[in-house]
Design a protein around this motif. Structure first.
Motif, PDB file in Angstrom:
ATOM      1  N   MET A   1       0.865  -1.179   0.000  1.00 18.40           N
ATOM      2  CA  MET A   1       0.000   0.000   0.000  1.00 18.40           C
ATOM      3  C   MET A   1       0.903   1.232   0.000  1.00 18.40           C
ATOM      4  N   VAL A   2       0.939   1.954  -1.115  1.00 18.06           N
ATOM      5  CA  VAL A   2       1.837   3.106  -1.220  1.00 18.06           C
ATOM      6  C   VAL A   2       1.091   4.376  -0.812  1.00 18.06           C
ATOM      7  N   GLY A   3       1.789   5.249  -0.084  1.00 19.68           N
ATOM      8  CA  GLY A   3       1.167   6.484   0.380  1.00 19.68           C
ATOM      9  C   GLY A   3       0.015   6.217   1.325  1.00 19.68           C
ATOM     10  N   CYS A   4       0.257   5.362   2.307  1.00 16.84           N
ATOM     11  CA  CYS A   4      -0.818   4.904   3.199  1.00 16.84           C
ATOM     12  C   CYS A   4      -1.385   6.015   4.074  1.00 16.84           C
ATOM     13  N   GLY A   5      -0.555   7.019   4.423  1.00 12.24           N
ATOM     14  CA  GLY A   5      -1.023   8.083   5.300  1.00 12.24           C
ATOM     15  C   GLY A   5      -1.551   7.534   6.606  1.00 12.24           C
ATOM     16  N   ASN A   6      -2.651   8.105   7.101  1.00 16.21           N
ATOM     17  CA  ASN A   6      -3.272   7.606   8.339  1.00 16.21           C
ATOM     18  C   ASN A   6      -4.638   6.990   8.055  1.00 16.21           C
ATOM     19  N   ALA A   7      -4.820   6.498   6.828  1.00 12.91           N
ATOM     20  CA  ALA A   7      -6.094   5.912   6.418  1.00 12.91           C
ATOM     21  C   ALA A   7      -6.329   4.571   7.112  1.00 12.91           C
ATOM     22  N   VAL A   8      -7.591   4.195   7.225  1.00 13.53           N
ATOM     23  CA  VAL A   8      -7.963   2.924   7.847  1.00 13.53           C
ATOM     24  C   VAL A   8      -8.204   1.834   6.803  1.00 13.53           C
ATOM     25  N   MET A   9      -7.904   2.114   5.541  1.00 14.57           N
ATOM     26  CA  MET A   9      -8.193   1.146   4.491  1.00 14.57           C
ATOM     27  C   MET A   9      -7.490  -0.188   4.714  1.00 14.57           C
ATOM     28  N   SER A  10      -6.213  -0.163   5.078  1.00 19.08           N
ATOM     29  CA  SER A  10      -5.488  -1.421   5.293  1.00 19.08           C
ATOM     30  C   SER A  10      -6.088  -2.202   6.458  1.00 19.08           C
ATOM     31  N   GLU A  11      -6.475  -1.511   7.517  1.00 18.73           N
ATOM     32  CA  GLU A  11      -7.142  -2.168   8.642  1.00 18.73           C
ATOM     33  C   GLU A  11      -8.435  -2.841   8.180  1.00 18.73           C
ATOM     34  N   ASP A  12      -9.211  -2.132   7.373  1.00 17.30           N
ATOM     35  CA  ASP A  12     -10.463  -2.697   6.863  1.00 17.30           C
ATOM     36  C   ASP A  12     -10.201  -3.915   5.985  1.00 17.30           C
ATOM     37  N   MET A  13      -9.121  -3.895   5.227  1.00 18.17           N
ATOM     38  CA  MET A  13      -8.791  -5.037   4.378  1.00 18.17           C
ATOM     39  C   MET A  13      -8.410  -6.256   5.210  1.00 18.17           C
ATOM     40  N   VAL A  14      -7.689  -6.031   6.300  1.00 20.71           N
ATOM     41  CA  VAL A  14      -7.346  -7.136   7.193  1.00 20.71           C
ATOM     42  C   VAL A  14      -8.611  -7.721   7.809  1.00 20.71           C
ATOM     43  N   ARG A  15      -9.524  -6.862   8.217  1.00 17.56           N
ATOM     44  CA  ARG A  15     -10.803  -7.338   8.758  1.00 17.56           C
ATOM     45  C   ARG A  15     -11.562  -8.166   7.718  1.00 17.56           C
ATOM     46  N   ASP A  16     -11.324  -7.879   6.451  1.00 14.01           N
ATOM     47  CA  ASP A  16     -11.996  -8.590   5.370  1.00 14.01           C
ATOM     48  C   ASP A  16     -11.258  -9.858   4.968  1.00 14.01           C
ATOM     49  N   GLY A  17     -10.127 -10.143   5.620  1.00 10.73           N
ATOM     50  CA  GLY A  17      -9.450 -11.403   5.377  1.00 10.73           C
ATOM     51  C   GLY A  17      -8.111 -11.322   4.688  1.00 10.73           C
ATOM     52  N   TYR A  18      -7.648 -10.121   4.332  1.00  8.42           N
ATOM     53  CA  TYR A  18      -6.327  -9.997   3.713  1.00  8.42           C
ATOM     54  C   TYR A  18      -5.244 -10.236   4.767  1.00  8.42           C
ATOM     55  N   ARG A  19      -4.193 -10.942   4.374  1.00 11.59           N
ATOM     56  CA  ARG A  19      -3.252 -11.504   5.338  1.00 11.59           C
ATOM     57  C   ARG A  19      -1.946 -10.735   5.497  1.00 11.59           C
ATOM     58  N   GLU A  20      -1.546  -9.991   4.469  1.00 11.76           N
ATOM     59  CA  GLU A  20      -0.241  -9.317   4.558  1.00 11.76           C
ATOM     60  C   GLU A  20      -0.263  -8.033   3.740  1.00 11.76           C
ATOM     61  N   ILE A  21      -0.165  -6.904   4.437  1.00 12.84           N
ATOM     62  CA  ILE A  21      -0.147  -5.604   3.772  1.00 12.84           C
ATOM     63  C   ILE A  21       1.024  -4.795   4.309  1.00 12.84           C
ATOM     64  N   VAL A  22       1.955  -4.462   3.434  1.00 15.50           N
ATOM     65  CA  VAL A  22       3.076  -3.597   3.772  1.00 15.50           C
ATOM     66  C   VAL A  22       2.697  -2.177   3.349  1.00 15.50           C
ATOM     67  N   ASN A  23       2.714  -1.258   4.308  1.00 18.20           N
ATOM     68  CA  ASN A  23       2.304   0.120   4.061  1.00 18.20           C
ATOM     69  C   ASN A  23       3.521   1.035   4.095  1.00 18.20           C
TER      70      ASN A  23
END
Length: 293
Positions: free
Chosen positions: A112-134
């Motif tokens: 995830m490039v330019g992640c800032g302080n967004a909650v999108m990656s958190e929401d993706m983990v809640r949806d079942g995504y296993r590995e996100i590098v921000n």
């Protein structure tokens, strides 16, 4: 060869700042090109976009109306110090979920490039995504997010410039997601060079068969000249999604937005294509081709 110049308010700042009133646009011939000017409630327009010819680059998206400099790390550090609450640009994950689920498997290693302080990656983990590098160029944002998510192993946060990702090896990620980062670079100094540096790095770290998903305000005239270069070795599919809160007509449906938009041979929208929402967001799915052995 002609230059098409736009002087427009950044769409998302227009919405974020709560401007009201009808956006007025008038056009006039200027030299060998067209000059388009706009105003919002009596205020002159704010951004310049240039495309030089059929195969030219959209040179720069720049904000003249205010002091926002989205290409400057100092702007982002100051912003995150002043606005400590989370902020998601353009669209929330709930709206992007069908596109992401369709193109990015949940077992993917995602950047995830330019992640800032967004909650999108958190929401993706809640949806079942296993590995996100921000990653983000702002050390302030990364410090905040490292502390916030230190107990969630699926999320990693690294201070890094997307234009120089030398600590990542080639073909490391199954997918790269960009929600507004390329747009930010297009507002900074040396915009074409910055955009090229970023896309070169994105292509390098992306595995063959992987997907670079770009969520942007930039229509094909502004983004395809940057994306559609042969050495990136990917195909481009476009979706168009209305901005949050836009009231669709009775003839539209959620299903229609999940269908790819047909493009011309040079990657542009068909001449008769009509945007239901003139301030739509664009989702470019760039799928990297498999290697020939």
């Amino acid at each position: 060869m002609f230059a098409l110049r736009f002087f427009l308010l950044s769409r998302d700042e227009y919405l974020r700042q709560g401007f009201s009133g009808k956006f007025k646009v008038r056009a006039q011939i200027v030299g060998r090109g067209f000059r388009v000017q706009g105003s919002v409630s009596g205020t002159s327009s704010t951004s310049t976009r240039t495309m030089n010819g059929k195969n030219g680059y959209a040179v720069r998206d720049t904000c003249l109306f205010n002091t926002y400099n989205y290409g400057d790390v100092g702007y982002w550090d100051n912003r995150y110090l002043q606005e400590v609450g989370p902020f998601d640009w353009y669209q929330r994950y709930s709206e992007l979920r069908p596109y992401i689920n369709n193109h990015i498997p949940k077992t993917s290693r995602i950047l995830m490039v330019g992640c800032g302080n967004a909650v999108m990656s958190e929401d993706m983990v809640r949806d079942g995504y296993r590995e996100i590098v921000n990653i983000d160029i702002s050390s302030v944002a990364i410090g905040m997010m490292q502390k916030k998510y230190e107990h969630i192993p699926q999320l990693k946060y690294i201070h890094m410039d997307v234009r120089i990702m030398s600590c990542f090896s080639n073909e490391l990620f199954d997918s790269v997601i960009d929600k507004g980062t390329l747009d930010s670079l297009m507002c900074g100094a040396s915009a074409p060079l910055s955009a090229a540096s970023m896309l070169e790095e994105v292509s390098r770290v992306l595995k063959p068969g992987g997907v670079y998903m770009l969520i942007t305000y930039g229509d094909p005239r502004l983004r395809v000249p940057h994306l559609n270069l042969p050495h990136y070795n990917w195909t481009v599919t476009l979706y168009i999604i209305p901005r949050p809160g836009f009231e669709t007509s009775g003839t539209s449906s959620a299903k229609s937005y999940l269908e790819p938009v047909p493009l011309t041979e040079d990657g542009m929208l068909p001449p008769n294509f009509i945007l239901e929402d003139p301030d739509s967001h664009y989702i470019y799915v760039c799928k990297k081709l498999l290697k020939d052995f």
